[in-house]
Design a protein around this motif. Structure first.
Motif, PDB file in Angstrom:
ATOM      1  N   THR A   1       0.503   6.800  11.545  1.00 49.22           N
ATOM      2  CA  THR A   1      -0.873   6.292  11.423  1.00 49.22           C
ATOM      3  C   THR A   1      -1.523   6.812  10.159  1.00 49.22           C
ATOM      4  N   GLU A   2      -1.318   8.109   9.878  1.00 49.16           N
ATOM      5  CA  GLU A   2      -1.878   8.697   8.666  1.00 49.16           C
ATOM      6  C   GLU A   2      -1.274   8.056   7.415  1.00 49.16           C
ATOM      7  N   VAL A   3       0.028   7.798   7.447  1.00 49.16           N
ATOM      8  CA  VAL A   3       0.708   7.196   6.301  1.00 49.16           C
ATOM      9  C   VAL A   3       0.165   5.792   6.045  1.00 49.16           C
ATOM     10  N   GLN A   4      -0.042   5.034   7.094  1.00 48.21           N
ATOM     11  CA  GLN A   4      -0.518   3.658   6.936  1.00 48.21           C
ATOM     12  C   GLN A   4      -1.920   3.598   6.352  1.00 48.21           C
ATOM     13  N   SER A   5      -2.765   4.538   6.708  1.00 46.39           N
ATOM     14  CA  SER A   5      -4.164   4.476   6.288  1.00 46.39           C
ATOM     15  C   SER A   5      -4.461   5.235   4.997  1.00 46.39           C
ATOM     16  N   ARG A   6      -3.554   6.096   4.565  1.00 46.94           N
ATOM     17  CA  ARG A   6      -3.803   6.932   3.392  1.00 46.94           C
ATOM     18  C   ARG A   6      -3.861   6.109   2.107  1.00 46.94           C
ATOM     19  N   ARG A   7      -4.885   6.368   1.308  1.00 47.84           N
ATOM     20  CA  ARG A   7      -5.033   5.741  -0.004  1.00 47.84           C
ATOM     21  C   ARG A   7      -5.006   6.820  -1.076  1.00 47.84           C
ATOM     22  N   TYR A   8      -4.445   6.452  -2.227  1.00 47.67           N
ATOM     23  CA  TYR A   8      -4.285   7.422  -3.306  1.00 47.67           C
ATOM     24  C   TYR A   8      -4.967   6.926  -4.580  1.00 47.67           C
ATOM     25  N   GLY A   9      -5.708   7.831  -5.212  1.00 50.26           N
ATOM     26  CA  GLY A   9      -6.291   7.534  -6.510  1.00 50.26           C
ATOM     27  C   GLY A   9      -7.440   6.544  -6.456  1.00 50.26           C
ATOM     28  N   ARG A  10      -8.007   6.290  -7.644  1.00 48.57           N
ATOM     29  CA  ARG A  10      -9.147   5.382  -7.742  1.00 48.57           C
ATOM     30  C   ARG A  10      -8.799   3.961  -7.336  1.00 48.57           C
TER      31      ARG A  10
ATOM     32  N   ASP B   1      -4.223   2.891  -3.945  1.00 48.70           N
ATOM     33  CA  ASP B   1      -2.844   2.501  -3.633  1.00 48.70           C
ATOM     34  C   ASP B   1      -2.357   3.184  -2.360  1.00 48.70           C
ATOM     35  N   THR B   2      -1.500   2.478  -1.635  1.00 48.93           N
ATOM     36  CA  THR B   2      -0.833   3.056  -0.479  1.00 48.93           C
ATOM     37  C   THR B   2       0.567   3.516  -0.900  1.00 48.93           C
ATOM     38  N   LEU B   3       1.255   4.183   0.027  1.00 45.89           N
ATOM     39  CA  LEU B   3       2.632   4.578  -0.259  1.00 45.89           C
ATOM     40  C   LEU B   3       3.516   3.355  -0.493  1.00 45.89           C
ATOM     41  N   LEU B   4       3.171   2.248   0.129  1.00 46.56           N
ATOM     42  CA  LEU B   4       3.947   1.026  -0.057  1.00 46.56           C
ATOM     43  C   LEU B   4       3.826   0.523  -1.499  1.00 46.56           C
ATOM     44  N   HIS B   5       2.624   0.623  -2.067  1.00 45.07           N
ATOM     45  CA  HIS B   5       2.442   0.257  -3.472  1.00 45.07           C
ATOM     46  C   HIS B   5       3.319   1.119  -4.371  1.00 45.07           C
ATOM     47  N   HIS B   6       3.349   2.419  -4.088  1.00 45.33           N
ATOM     48  CA  HIS B   6       4.119   3.329  -4.926  1.00 45.33           C
ATOM     49  C   HIS B   6       5.622   3.090  -4.795  1.00 45.33           C
ATOM     50  N   ALA B   7       6.077   2.815  -3.595  1.00 47.08           N
ATOM     51  CA  ALA B   7       7.502   2.531  -3.406  1.00 47.08           C
ATOM     52  C   ALA B   7       7.910   1.289  -4.190  1.00 47.08           C
ATOM     53  N   ALA B   8       7.053   0.262  -4.168  1.00 48.34           N
ATOM     54  CA  ALA B   8       7.341  -0.968  -4.909  1.00 48.34           C
ATOM     55  C   ALA B   8       7.281  -0.724  -6.409  1.00 48.34           C
ATOM     56  N   ARG B   9       6.299   0.054  -6.839  1.00 49.63           N
ATOM     57  CA  ARG B   9       6.129   0.323  -8.277  1.00 49.63           C
ATOM     58  C   ARG B   9       7.311   1.090  -8.848  1.00 49.63           C
ATOM     59  N   TYR B  10       7.838   2.023  -8.081  1.00 50.50           N
ATOM     60  CA  TYR B  10       8.942   2.846  -8.578  1.00 50.50           C
ATOM     61  C   TYR B  10      10.314   2.247  -8.272  1.00 50.50           C
ATOM     62  N   GLY B  11      10.317   1.135  -7.546  1.00 46.93           N
ATOM     63  CA  GLY B  11      11.566   0.417  -7.336  1.00 46.93           C
ATOM     64  C   GLY B  11      12.499   1.000  -6.297  1.00 46.93           C
ATOM     65  N   HIS B  12      11.962   1.671  -5.286  1.00 45.81           N
ATOM     66  CA  HIS B  12      12.818   2.261  -4.248  1.00 45.81           C
ATOM     67  C   HIS B  12      12.852   1.325  -3.040  1.00 45.81           C
TER      68      HIS B  12
ATOM     69  N   ASN C   1      -4.815  -3.007  -2.678  1.00 42.98           N
ATOM     70  CA  ASN C   1      -5.616  -1.885  -3.145  1.00 42.98           C
ATOM     71  C   ASN C   1      -6.983  -2.384  -3.601  1.00 42.98           C
ATOM     72  N   SER C   2      -7.728  -1.567  -4.305  1.00 46.78           N
ATOM     73  CA  SER C   2      -9.091  -1.940  -4.698  1.00 46.78           C
ATOM     74  C   SER C   2      -9.122  -3.078  -5.709  1.00 46.78           C
ATOM     75  N   ASP C   3      -7.983  -3.351  -6.365  1.00 46.60           N
ATOM     76  CA  ASP C   3      -7.881  -4.490  -7.287  1.00 46.60           C
ATOM     77  C   ASP C   3      -7.229  -5.697  -6.618  1.00 46.60           C
ATOM     78  N   TYR C   4      -7.087  -5.630  -5.290  1.00 42.79           N
ATOM     79  CA  TYR C   4      -6.433  -6.681  -4.509  1.00 42.79           C
ATOM     80  C   TYR C   4      -4.961  -6.864  -4.889  1.00 42.79           C
ATOM     81  N   LYS C   5      -4.384  -5.838  -5.461  1.00 40.91           N
ATOM     82  CA  LYS C   5      -2.973  -5.889  -5.839  1.00 40.91           C
ATOM     83  C   LYS C   5      -2.107  -5.574  -4.624  1.00 40.91           C
TER      84      LYS C   5
END
Length: 317
Positions: A35-44, A47-58, A77-81
């Motif tokens: 639950t914490e992982v799903q709701s956690r946002r990072y930075g301005r 981004d979620t952990l899912l955004h980071h996994a996609a960005r880094y290609g894992h 995220n806040s940019d609707y990305k």
């Protein structure tokens, strides 16, 4: 856990590094932190952990977050990305394929109406672009500035991407931005010679098409010092350059601009056998000077009327 590192920061680092084994250990066998992982946002950007996994290609981490922790592939995220935007923009084909197979919206929009395909076209990874198109991505969609993916690839200077887009969407070249700039304008301004050459060969842009400010691709090339592109436009688009050059001069354009081989607009006019253009440039005070190979502009003149221009100005030919 490193000294001073909080659990959220640890989880983020493990995702970015692709350490799926340690990520599983940290969350425990019953995924008590899901639950914490799903709701956690990072930075301005939020981004979620899912955004980071996609960005880094894992892709394996991406699958774990979706299939085991139940994260939403359409989380934004806040940019609707979405994660698909991230994977596409970074050229991670396996992540793009995985998200699409899981049902991600291929034409989802982020801020400013950018699709994943548009973001993929900022890079030269043709395989990612093909995956998106094969899953139904629409090459004709435009962002808030009126650019489609063909326009974006023209700016980036990717002829192989443009060839593919023309093959799958033959009409994608026929587009203007909200200020009436074509992909030809953009390629000429950014000095993308190979792209300009391709656009002139395969597309039907009107000679001297003007944006809302009256600027033509030829003007863009000259004003940004891309004389080789100006020469190419003179050779292929024979109409209207006398008026264009007069307009450039009235706007205070630097007619002395040279390209990387020390060729001036006068070289471009002579290579294109444009007598009126050469005459105007000479009357504006542009002096004929050798390029890096020692070639003067008048030496490129072949047509009698172009040769006559230099004879009129008492330059021996």
């Amino acid at each position: 856990m490193a000294e001073g590192e909080t659990r959220p920061r640890l989880l983020l680092r493990l995702v970015q590094e692709g350490r799926l084994d340690l990520l599983r250990d940290e969350l425990g066998p019953d995924n008590m932190l899901s639950t914490e992982v799903q709701s956690r946002r990072y930075g301005r950007s939020g981004d979620t952990l899912l955004h980071h996994a996609a960005r880094y290609g894992h892709q394996d981490v991406l699958a774990y977050l979706v299939e085991v922790l139940g994260m939403d592939i359409e989380v934004f995220n806040s940019d609707y990305k979405r994660p698909l935007h991230e994977a596409a923009s970074m050229g991670h084909r396996e992540c793009v394929s995985y998200l699409l197979e899981k049902g991600a919206n291929v034409d989802c929009l982020k801020k400013a109406d950018w699709t994943p395909l548009m973001m993929a076209c900022t890079r030269q990874n043709l395989e990612v672009i093909k995956v998106l198109v094969e899953h139904g991505a629409n090459p004709l969609l435009k962002n808030k500035d009126g650019w489609n993916c063909f326009h974006i690839a023209s700016r980036e200077g990717h002829p192989q991407v443009l060839r593919y887009l023309l093959d799958v969407s033959p009409g994608s070249w026929d587009t203007e931005s909200t200020i009436k700039r074509t992909p030809l304008h953009t390629a000429a301004m950014h000095g993308c010679f190979d792209v300009v050459e391709l656009l002139l060969e395969r597309c039907q842009y009107k000679p001297d098409s003007r944006d809302k400010c009256g600027v033509t691709p030829f003007m863009d090339a000259i004003q940004n010092g891309h004389v080789n592109i100006a020469r190419l436009l003179l050779e292929k688009h024979q109409e209207g350059h006398t008026h264009t050059i007069k307009t450039l001069l009235s706007l205070g354009a630097d007619v002395h601009a040279k390209d990387g081989k020390s060729r001036s607009a006068l070289h471009a006019a002579c290579a294109g056998q444009q007598a009126d253009a050469a005459r105007i440039l000479l009357h504006a005070g542009l002096q004929d000077a050798p390029d890096s190979t020692g070639t003067l502009a008048w030496q490129l003149a072949r047509k009698p009327d172009v040769i006559q221009v230099f004879q009129e100005t008492n330059i021996s030919t």
